[in-house]
Design an enzyme around this catalytic site. Sequence first.
Site, PDB file in Angstrom:
ATOM      1  N   ARG B 259       0.867  -1.177   0.000  1.00  0.00           N
ATOM      2  CA  ARG B 259       0.000   0.000   0.000  1.00  0.00           C
ATOM      3  C   ARG B 259       0.899   1.221   0.000  1.00  0.00           C
ATOM      4  O   ARG B 259       1.768   1.350   0.854  1.00  0.00           O
ATOM      5  CB  ARG B 259      -0.963  -0.032   1.190  1.00  0.00           C
ATOM      6  N   HIS B 263      -1.932   3.724   6.421  1.00  0.00           N
ATOM      7  CA  HIS B 263      -2.853   2.634   6.737  1.00  0.00           C
ATOM      8  C   HIS B 263      -4.313   3.069   6.565  1.00  0.00           C
ATOM      9  O   HIS B 263      -5.087   2.418   5.869  1.00  0.00           O
ATOM     10  CB  HIS B 263      -2.603   2.145   8.160  1.00  0.00           C
ATOM     11  N   TYR B 273       7.614   3.593  10.252  1.00  0.00           N
ATOM     12  CA  TYR B 273       7.906   2.161  10.184  1.00  0.00           C
ATOM     13  C   TYR B 273       8.413   1.667   8.833  1.00  0.00           C
ATOM     14  O   TYR B 273       8.702   0.494   8.678  1.00  0.00           O
ATOM     15  CB  TYR B 273       6.681   1.343  10.625  1.00  0.00           C
TER      16      TYR B 273
HETATM   17  C1  LIG Z   1      -9.853  -7.674  15.552  1.00  0.00           C
HETATM   18  C2  LIG Z   1      -9.146  -6.446  15.165  1.00  0.00           C
HETATM   19  N1  LIG Z   1      -7.957  -6.165  15.736  1.00  0.00           N
HETATM   20  C3  LIG Z   1      -7.294  -5.035  15.421  1.00  0.00           C
HETATM   21  C4  LIG Z   1      -7.817  -4.157  14.524  1.00  0.00           C
HETATM   22  C5  LIG Z   1      -7.101  -2.848  14.238  1.00  0.00           C
HETATM   23  N2  LIG Z   1      -6.469  -2.887  12.951  1.00  0.00           N
HETATM   24  C6  LIG Z   1      -7.115  -2.429  11.864  1.00  0.00           C
HETATM   25  S1  LIG Z   1      -6.264  -2.735  10.500  1.00  0.00           S
HETATM   26  C7  LIG Z   1      -5.009  -3.466  11.333  1.00  0.00           C
HETATM   27  C8  LIG Z   1      -3.864  -4.035  10.583  1.00  0.00           C
HETATM   28  C9  LIG Z   1      -4.306  -5.002   9.574  1.00  0.00           C
HETATM   29  O1  LIG Z   1      -3.239  -5.406   8.804  1.00  0.00           O
HETATM   30  P1  LIG Z   1      -3.413  -6.389   7.582  1.00  0.00           P
HETATM   31  O2  LIG Z   1      -4.249  -7.544   7.974  1.00  0.00           O
HETATM   32  O3  LIG Z   1      -2.071  -6.671   7.076  1.00  0.00           O
HETATM   33  O4  LIG Z   1      -4.264  -5.561   6.534  1.00  0.00           O
HETATM   34  P2  LIG Z   1      -3.902  -4.176   5.819  1.00  0.00           P
HETATM   35  O5  LIG Z   1      -4.454  -3.087   6.645  1.00  0.00           O
HETATM   36  O6  LIG Z   1      -2.428  -4.122   5.672  1.00  0.00           O
HETATM   37  O7  LIG Z   1      -4.609  -4.213   4.509  1.00  0.00           O
HETATM   38  C10 LIG Z   1      -5.262  -3.454  12.691  1.00  0.00           C
HETATM   39  C11 LIG Z   1      -4.358  -3.975  13.720  1.00  0.00           C
HETATM   40  C12 LIG Z   1      -9.073  -4.484  13.959  1.00  0.00           C
HETATM   41  N3  LIG Z   1      -9.674  -3.674  13.071  1.00  0.00           N
HETATM   42  N4  LIG Z   1      -9.706  -5.629  14.287  1.00  0.00           N
END
Ligand SMILES: Cc1ncc(C[n+]2csc(CCOP(=O)(O)OP(=O)(O)O)c2C)c(N)n1
Lengths: 325, 360
Positions: B259, B263, B273
Amino acid sequence: MAQMTMIQAITDALRVELKNDENVLVYGEDVGQNGGVFRATEGLQDEFGEDRVFDTPLAESGIAGISIGLATQGFRPVPEIQFFGFVYEAMDAINGQMARLRYRSGNTVSMPVTIRSPFGGGVHTPELHADSLEGLITQQPGMKVVIPSGPYDAKGLLIQSIRDNDPVVFLEHMKLYRSFREEVPEDDYTIDLGKANVVREGNDVTLVAYGAMVHSALKAAEDLEKDGIDAEVIDLRTVMPVDFDTIIESVEKTNRMVMVQEAQRQAGIASYVVSNVQERAILHLEAPILTVAAPDTVYAFTQAEEVWLPNYNDIIEKVNKVINF
Amino acid sequence: MKRSLENIEEQFETFQILNEEGKIVNEDAMPELSDEDLKEIMYRMVYTRILDQRSIALNRQGRLGFYAPTAGQEASQLGTQFALEKEDFILPGYRDVPQLIWHGLPLYQAFLFSRGHYHGNQMPEGVNAFSPQIIIGAQYTQAAGVALGMKKRDKKAVAITYTGDGGTSQGDFYEGINFAGAYQAPAIFVVQNNQFAISVPVEQQTAAKTLAQKAVAAGIEGIQVDGMDILAVYAATKDARERAVNGEGPTLIETLTYRYGPHTMAGDDPTRYRTEDMDSEWEKKDPIVRFRKFLEEKGLWTEEEENEVIEKAKEEIKAAIKKTDEQPKQKVSDLISNMYEELPAHLQEQMEEYKAKESK
Ligand SMILES: Cc1ncc(C[n+]2csc(CCOP(=O)(O)OP(=O)(O)O)c2C)c(N)n1
Ligand SMILES: [Mg+2]
């Protein structure tokens, strides 16, 4: 003394305890180099190293579960759940396991875990970020739940929570993180768990609140004063266990009470508090105890959030009802 | 003693068709796509990139709410979606709004979702999908259920669900792929490995060298794909879909992607990071750049055409935002009425209370 926001006071409390006790560990999603999504752990990994302050894989059940395991090895875990709406993922580890370990081990195992987590409405988060889910935890015997209303309390209560040998869920209202500053001592100090704080004295009605609602109650009290109504405001600080002595003492003086919570009417702790107060003080009451709470829907979609959340006008309305009963 | 992790990376070698230079490197795997299809794919990628840019700008102006940027991930998102049929059911994560849009969700509803209005979550008739999931991993078990239901109904359709690299750490992830495997349900599990879960790099997320290999434990097919190569992503999904509807079970697809943006738009600072070097390394792999080269070489794409797409996208976005602004404001009484099929007494009472307030 320094002027601190609540988030700074929390970071400071973590720093104090990481320094005081080498068994304290701080971990969670993004708490390491990133310093947490709200920067609550900013700088802590640099100061104390990756051994003591570290990122976890993305799994709340795992975060809570390893806390149980780490506690058996003499550690004092302070994990973070990134937003408290994600606690559903960890419910078995917390309510099903951690809360019950002292009991099921016949009082031979302690779980000195403090789970920190942001929650609370008014900051336009997506679903399951802002929900007031304290009631889920307070319904589980074995857990303590602490909800500070500002910087000074946050530091003292967090240090005390970390030192407590039972599991504590420490909930940080997001709206309070940076909304105001207070004088906060730089060294360590504690505030007892289970002790409420009378934040405003008054004779006509007792407002019992916690978290961000303490400020709505104070604002309502100021307005009520103009109408000649003198409200006492009690900040519970700890919602499990609840300090009924302080509430009863107040109600015996004011003879009227309004319970205020941000959670939905069917959730939170209002019903628990009200039922206990009426059992102990019914003969002192001049009116039924009324409750200010959010409506019984799932937490509001952002666009309706401001109307959905209880506010000081709702409190004034209920106070007028108990006064004119 | 044979060690199970020996040579695991070889088994999950990255599948690629179109390289960074826009050259076909795997002719045998080239999917059947007409010139029109190829142009449509380019159209969608360019459009989606513009949508991302506009969404970020609109968020900064306060005209959109929650938004998770998508630039860099177009091939992973649109390549998987392009392999679907209308009857397939999508269970997206919060970043997967583009797949919903190309599956039929009107733009203005995507914007309403962002603003936090329930109408954004009301899928139009015939759009088989859930609105984006906020809870990481929750969609994975649900997808296994959708797929199992499809199987029981003898539908020739699949459930497709998306998560990120971080999502593969959740219990729900493992439960979902295992259930689908146990029932040989027609599900496709997509992991968009964009290298980070907010700030946490994938190497810290897991000791697994690839995320695709997690399929092995569930006894299902797993493949790692170059997620910046839309032809490879499309071919892998098409193949997974075919096997799924033929009763050959679910597939886990890991797409290697990135990406470019933060975020979400809620204060994330990627400079904390990741390095500029890493950013530019990945930008060289850009899915649109390489596909443009490929199409230009074939004489299928010109700068004028691309500009037309950009203009069209901008106009449609503008019109959609206008429509978003015109939607009736969401009221607490609306929320109450959306709680149960039949409103219980306590909610009826609250409904009256709020209606009275709202009419003031
Ligand atoms: C159960 C849960 N834990 C934590 C979060 C907070 N959170 C939102 S996105 C994220 C990271 C997700 O990373 P990834 O699965 O790699 O997806 P990306 O955002 O990189 O597309 C976190 C920790 C959440 N939304 N739901
Ligand atoms: Mg990721």
